[in-house]
Design an enzyme around this catalytic site. Structure first.
Site, PDB file in Angstrom:
ATOM      1  N   MET A  51      -3.923  68.024  -0.962  1.00  0.00           N
ATOM      2  CA  MET A  51      -4.372  69.421  -0.999  1.00  0.00           C
ATOM      3  C   MET A  51      -5.122  69.742   0.299  1.00  0.00           C
ATOM      4  SD  MET A  51      -5.791  69.572  -4.903  1.00  0.00           S
ATOM      5  CE  MET A  51      -4.859  68.841  -6.257  1.00  0.00           C
ATOM      6  N   MET A  70       0.558  69.944  -1.605  1.00  0.00           N
ATOM      7  CA  MET A  70       0.074  71.297  -1.899  1.00  0.00           C
ATOM      8  C   MET A  70      -0.605  71.789  -0.621  1.00  0.00           C
ATOM      9  SD  MET A  70      -1.260  70.409  -5.714  1.00  0.00           S
ATOM     10  CE  MET A  70      -1.291  68.644  -5.322  1.00  0.00           C
ATOM     11  N   MET A  89       5.227  72.551 -12.435  1.00  0.00           N
ATOM     12  CA  MET A  89       3.780  72.591 -12.628  1.00  0.00           C
ATOM     13  C   MET A  89       3.473  73.227 -13.981  1.00  0.00           C
ATOM     14  SD  MET A  89       2.665  71.118  -9.998  1.00  0.00           S
ATOM     15  CE  MET A  89       0.921  71.378 -10.300  1.00  0.00           C
ATOM     16  N   HIS A  96       2.911  64.651  -3.552  1.00  0.00           N
ATOM     17  CA  HIS A  96       2.994  66.065  -3.936  1.00  0.00           C
ATOM     18  C   HIS A  96       2.194  66.855  -2.910  1.00  0.00           C
ATOM     19  CE1 HIS A  96       1.753  69.314  -7.128  1.00  0.00           C
ATOM     20  NE2 HIS A  96       2.486  69.816  -6.152  1.00  0.00           N
ATOM     21  N   SER A 111      -1.553  60.302 -11.516  1.00  0.00           N
ATOM     22  CA  SER A 111      -2.022  60.984 -10.311  1.00  0.00           C
ATOM     23  C   SER A 111      -3.356  60.381  -9.893  1.00  0.00           C
ATOM     24  CB  SER A 111      -2.226  62.477 -10.577  1.00  0.00           C
ATOM     25  OG  SER A 111      -3.081  63.007  -9.573  1.00  0.00           O
ATOM     26  N   ASP A 127       4.062  68.229 -14.293  1.00  0.00           N
ATOM     27  CA  ASP A 127       2.798  67.876 -13.660  1.00  0.00           C
ATOM     28  C   ASP A 127       1.678  68.810 -14.107  1.00  0.00           C
ATOM     29  OD1 ASP A 127       1.833  67.572 -10.116  1.00  0.00           O
ATOM     30  OD2 ASP A 127       0.819  67.046 -11.986  1.00  0.00           O
ATOM     31  N   HIS A 176       1.494  58.915  -8.195  1.00  0.00           N
ATOM     32  CA  HIS A 176       1.552  60.323  -7.761  1.00  0.00           C
ATOM     33  C   HIS A 176       0.347  60.607  -6.872  1.00  0.00           C
ATOM     34  CE1 HIS A 176       2.858  64.536  -8.373  1.00  0.00           C
ATOM     35  NE2 HIS A 176       1.570  64.862  -8.454  1.00  0.00           N
ATOM     36  N   ASP A 205      -1.649  63.414  -4.855  1.00  0.00           N
ATOM     37  CA  ASP A 205      -1.829  64.871  -4.714  1.00  0.00           C
ATOM     38  C   ASP A 205      -2.516  65.208  -3.404  1.00  0.00           C
ATOM     39  OD1 ASP A 205      -2.337  65.066  -8.218  1.00  0.00           O
ATOM     40  OD2 ASP A 205      -0.731  66.052  -7.085  1.00  0.00           O
TER      41      ASP A 205
HETATM   42  C1  DX5 Z   1      -2.732  69.522  -9.800  1.00  0.00           C
HETATM   43  C2  DX5 Z   1      -1.982  68.236  -9.451  1.00  0.00           C
HETATM   44  C3  DX5 Z   1      -1.728  67.383 -10.662  1.00  0.00           C
HETATM   45  C4  DX5 Z   1      -3.003  66.925 -11.365  1.00  0.00           C
HETATM   46  C5  DX5 Z   1      -2.649  66.296 -12.686  1.00  0.00           C
HETATM   47  O1  DX5 Z   1      -2.683  70.398  -8.709  1.00  0.00           O
HETATM   48  O2  DX5 Z   1      -0.748  68.519  -8.848  1.00  0.00           O
HETATM   49  O3  DX5 Z   1      -0.945  66.256 -10.269  1.00  0.00           O
HETATM   50  O4  DX5 Z   1      -3.671  65.980 -10.561  1.00  0.00           O
HETATM   51  O5  DX5 Z   1      -3.879  65.974 -13.314  1.00  0.00           O
HETATM   52  P1  DX5 Z   1      -4.001  66.098 -14.921  1.00  0.00           P
HETATM   53  O6  DX5 Z   1      -2.968  65.146 -15.477  1.00  0.00           O
HETATM   54  O7  DX5 Z   1      -5.398  65.671 -15.202  1.00  0.00           O
HETATM   55  O8  DX5 Z   1      -3.702  67.521 -15.257  1.00  0.00           O
HETATM   56 ZN    ZN Z   2       0.585  66.763  -8.541  1.00  0.00          ZN
END
Ligand code: DX5
Ligand code: ZN
Length: 245
Positions: A47, A78, A147, A76, A18, A189, A43, A45
């Site tokens: 947000m 969010m 998750m 991903h 990620s 994840d 990956h 993320d």
């Molecule tokens: C959290 C993300 C994950 C996160 C994973 O909301 O969706 O992808 O970045 O990071 P680690 O591996 O450090 O938990």
């Molecule tokens: Zn993620």
């Protein structure tokens, strides 16, 4: 002209670093280095500080790393709402797009929208999200993102209760594959490390997101290659038997 899409990696365990935990001042290099270290996906993320209490990146960053990532980009979302961002990320180079069912008023329509834009579609299930969200959409899914932390931040600890949920989803995916011949990836994840990745694989996962474990290893022994090989060693001969690509 339809963009060439990267062939998604085959039936081995897949590692998806990620970029949330990457050095954003050198993001392009970071992406090249983790791919060079043997990772299978990148990956991303996304947000929006609305669905989750954090704000990260948009389609522009996905577009910027696209030429540097010689593997599929696994986005991903969010975010809430979801639909307006799907075409933007598809155009920016996403190969897979996952979203949270609670963030879409019409989950089936959002899954179809992702596929209509040429991407593989996934549902992301939070720790407290029940499995009934999968009941009527299995034939729309290419990926289920489980998750193992509450979404919003990297560096959190793995929630052990996720293991039972992973096993339950693995049973559903395998039954679906028996009935339809379709393969659905089971991606986990949050909080994945070399010392727990085997237990997650044994529970039934085949694809693993790791942010801080991988990007946090930049200055440790062996750097990214070192942590990737430790993860691969932990996964060696873990159960993939009978699973297709
Ligand atoms: C959290 C993300 C994950 C996160 C994973 O909301 O969706 O992808 O970045 O990071 P680690 O591996 O450090 O938990
Ligand atoms: Zn993620």
């Amino acid at each position: 002209m339809e963009r060439e899409r990267f062939p998604v990696p085959g039936p081995r365990h897949r590692l998806a670093p990620s970029i949330l935990s990457a050095d954003f001042a050198r993001l392009g290099e970071e992406v090249e280095r983790v791919v060079d270290a043997g990772c299978d996906l990148v990956h991303v993320d996304v947000m929006d500080n609305h669905y989750v209490p954090n704000l990260t990146i948009g389609p522009m960053v996905c577009e910027a790393i696209r030429p540097r990532a010689a593997v599929p980009i696994d986005v991903h979302l969010m975010v809430k709402p979801v639909d307006a961002l799907v075409p933007l990320f598809a155009k920016a180079g996403a190969d897979l797009i996952s979203f949270h069912p609670e963030a879409s008023d019409h989950v089936d329509r959002t899954l179809s929208l992702i596929r209509e834009h040429g991407c593989r579609a996934g549902l992301a299930l939070n720790p407290a999200t029940p499995l009934h969200h999968l009941d009527h959409v299995m034939d729309r899914l290419d990926l289920i993102l489980v998750m193992s932390v509450n979404p919003g931040f990297g560096g959190q600890s793995f929630i052990p209760a996720a293991l039972d949920k992973i096993a339950a989803i693995r049973r559903r995916i395998d039954h679906h594959a028996e009935v339809t011949g379709r393969t659905i990836w089971l991606e986990v994840d949050g909080g994945i490390k070399p010392n727990n990745i085997r237990a997650v694989a044994d529970a039934g996962a085949d694809t693993f997101v790791a942010g801080s474990a991988i990007f946090g290893a930049a200055d440790t022994d062996g750097g990214y290659r070192g942590v990737v090989s430790r993860m691969r060693a932990a996964l060696a001969n873990a159960g993939l038997a009978g699973r297709a690509a």
